[in-house]
Scaffold this active site. Structure first.
Site, PDB file in Angstrom:
ATOM      1  N   ILE A  18       0.816  -1.217   0.000  1.00 28.90           N
ATOM      2  CA  ILE A  18       0.000   0.000   0.000  1.00 28.90           C
ATOM      3  C   ILE A  18       0.847   1.263   0.000  1.00 28.90           C
ATOM      4  CG2 ILE A  18      -1.976  -1.075   1.115  1.00 28.90           C
ATOM      5  CD1 ILE A  18      -1.050   0.009   3.769  1.00 28.90           C
ATOM      6  N   LYS A  41       5.555  -2.330   8.067  1.00 26.36           N
ATOM      7  CA  LYS A  41       6.631  -1.635   7.356  1.00 26.36           C
ATOM      8  C   LYS A  41       7.839  -2.563   7.323  1.00 26.36           C
ATOM      9  CE  LYS A  41       7.350   2.767   7.787  1.00 26.36           C
ATOM     10  NZ  LYS A  41       7.727   4.111   8.302  1.00 26.36           N
ATOM     11  N   ASP A 143      10.248  15.394   9.548  1.00 26.25           N
ATOM     12  CA  ASP A 143       9.768  15.209   8.167  1.00 26.25           C
ATOM     13  C   ASP A 143       8.263  15.476   8.086  1.00 26.25           C
ATOM     14  OD1 ASP A 143       9.991  14.674   5.473  1.00 26.25           O
ATOM     15  OD2 ASP A 143       9.813  12.512   5.690  1.00 26.25           O
TER      16      ASP A 143
END
Length: 566
Positions: A18, A41, A143
């Site tokens: 995904i 992940k 980030d």
């Protein structure tokens, strides 16, 4: 190659891909032990053999697992598996198991048109709420960008991917010291672009960039290369959002301008101040929050009160000396006035010294700071005692949890490891256990519709069993493992029995015609008859041939029976 899905450590099934980043790929997965959907992940294989990257990946899990907040994607578990290539090479593959979030990325919400001012502020406030929590936990994101923020169907903002976050205590880490650029150039803070040490205010700058983009549809600085964009962050002033949109009030411009200040000391001091300024701006009033302190003022704040007071006393004495020196040209006073002046000076000096000593004693008597102990997963009674012994006031709040047993502590606010004054209030979030939800009516729905209904109810789709039924078309739910209306824990997997849309047709050759037709009707099939005059008839008539071979056939099919009549 096998079509069987890969299962990590016998527990986490990898389903479809995904998302993919420069360092890892994200898969939709399934925790077969707890029966819930997750996101997994997995570190890129070409990087997994590098010890440095694997260390960075593990640090991500450690940093993120410390945080539990509605605006931050939860990390459930972490581990490391291995992959063996055809040449016999074994490569380690670290992985992280996270909360599976359904929603829309903010970068997709922006699209071609900017959002309303209210929506832009609401989303930015959600980001700042996550940063307020993470900064207090000692983690800088580094980030923040629209691609790392998602809005769920209920409107909840979720900040994702703390994959490049570092603990605040790791002060030596700078952009220049890494082997890859951390963050995205369009959302860099000036100090990141220059390779300097960064702190939590770098995240506030990036949040300001996101707010600018939400208001205008694009970041404040754009260029052909990341280097060109980074240069603008360092040296150029951004435009005001109201230059591009008439409905952006000047007070919002002021908030954006301060968030995008080049010098970190000119920005908001923390996420809470940024949120307060946005809330005030929506009300049309300027924030009461004072300007960020200068470096000198910050140093003054760090001085002990006695030191500041001693400094002020010394300055007063220097002024007194200067005044006396400038008046010494006046005619000399009489001896009496000299003695009176000396006495007054002595009294003043004694009073000043007494005041300084008292201030030092008062400072010494102040309650020393204490560190909030880690009481997560501990029973509330024991946790309350631990916190009380550490010098804190305990305030209890209830919260449902799918991962923490009822009666145990989920988290504290301030978080564990935070240094606070003795007597400070620590809010303890105590689990009420897994929230219970009613099982919806599933029978008669299609499998896809049932899956959607389960998801909306906070449940998960469990094992699906196929079963023949002469009246239900393919994919129709025949039954569920829990009856409709039954209360079950949120996240429970509900197994379904689904119709195949077929029935098993037996071999009816040699049966009498009446028996064969009766059997077909029981299966929901339609019997038909044709006569064959080339073969000798029997009494009673029997079936010589069936038009459909025995086996699985679609429901309500017509089966023609051939009968000898010669």
């Amino acid at each position: 190659m096998s079509d069987e899905p890969r299962v990590l450590d016998g527990r986490y099934r990898l389903d479809e891909l995904i998302g993919r980043g420069g360092m890892a790929s994200v898969y939709r997965g399934y925790d077969v032990t707890l029966g819930r959907e997750v996101a997994i992940k997995l570190l890129a294989r070409e990087l997994a053999s590098d010890d440095g990257f694997r260390t960075r990946f593990r640090l991500e899990a450690q940093s993120a697992s410390r945080m539990s907040h509605p605006t931050i994607v939860r990390v459930y578990d972490a581990g490391e598996t291995t992959t063996t290539f055809p040449d016999g090479t074994v490569v380690p593959e670290p992985y992280i198991v996270m909360e599976l979030v359904r929603g829309t990325l903010v970068k997709d919400l922006i699209g071609d048109e900017p959002l309303s001012v209210e929506d832009a502020v609401r989303i930015t406030d959600g980001i700042l709420e996550a940063l307020q929590y993470s900064h207090r936990a000692g983690v800088i994101h580094r980030d923040i960008k629209p691609g790392n923020v998602m809005v769920t169907p209920t409107g909840q903002v979720k900040v994702m991917d703390f994959g490049i976050a570092r603990a605040v205590s790791d002060g030596s880490s700078t952009v220049a010291e890494t082997t890859q650029i951390l963050g995205t150039a369009s959302y860099f803070s000036p100090e990141q672009a220059k390779g300097e040490t960064v702190d939590a205010r770098a995240d506030l700058y990036s949040a300001g960039v996101v707010l600018f983009e939400l208001l205008t549809g694009h970041p404040p600085f754009r260029g052909d290369t990341p280097v060109a964009v980074a240069y603008q962050h360092v040296s150029e002033a951004p435009a005001a959002p109201s230059d591009e949109r008439d409905d952006v009030p000047p007070i919002i411009d002021a908030v954006v301008s301060r968030a995008l200040a080049k010098d970190p000391f000119d920005r908001f001091p923390d996420a809470a101040a940024f949120r307060g300024a946005l809330a005030s701006a929506l009300r049309g009033v300027a924030s009461d929050e004072p300007p960020a302190p200068t470096p000198t003022e910050v140093s003054d704040v760090l001085f002990a009160p006695s030191t500041r007071e001693a400094t002020a006393t010394a300055q007063s004495l220097r002024r007194l000396s200067t005044t006396r020196a400038t008046t010494r040209t006046s005619p000399a006073p009489t001896t009496l006035w000299i003695w009176i002046g000396t006495a007054i000076a002595a009294v003043v000096l004694i009073a000043v010294l007494a005041w300084v000593i008292a201030a030092r004693a008062g400072a010494g008597a102040e309650a020393p700071p204490h560190t909030v102990p880690d009481v997560a997963q501990v029973a509330f009674t024991k946790a309350s005692g631990t916190l009380s012994e550490a010098g804190f006031t305990v305030q209890q709040r209830a919260e449902a949890s799918t991962t923490v047993a009822s009666g145990n502590v989920i988290r504290t606010d301030p978080a564990a490891g935070t240094v606070s004054a003795q007597g400070a209030t620590v809010v303890v979030y105590v689990s009420t256990g897994v929230p219970m939800v009613p099982v919806p009516t599933l029978q008669g729905l299609s499998q896809d519709a049932a899956t959607s209904v389960l998801t909306n109810a906070g449940l998960a789709l469990g094992a699906v069993t196929q079963q023949d039924d002469p009246t239900a078309k393919s994919g129709t739910v025949l039954s569920a493992s829990s009856a409709a209306g039954t209360n079950v824990p949120a996240g429970t997997s509900i197994a379904l029995v689904v119709a195949t849309g077929k029935v098993a047709l037996p071999d009816l050759t040699g049966f009498t015609v009446s028996a064969a037709e009766s059997q077909l009707q029981k299966l929901g099939l339609t019997p038909a008859q044709t006569n064959d005059q080339t073969c000798t008839a029997s009494k009673p008539p029997t079936v010589k041939v069936m038009s459909v071979a025995p086996g699985e056939v679609p429901i309500q099919s017509t089966v023609t029976l051939t009968v000898c009549v010669g």
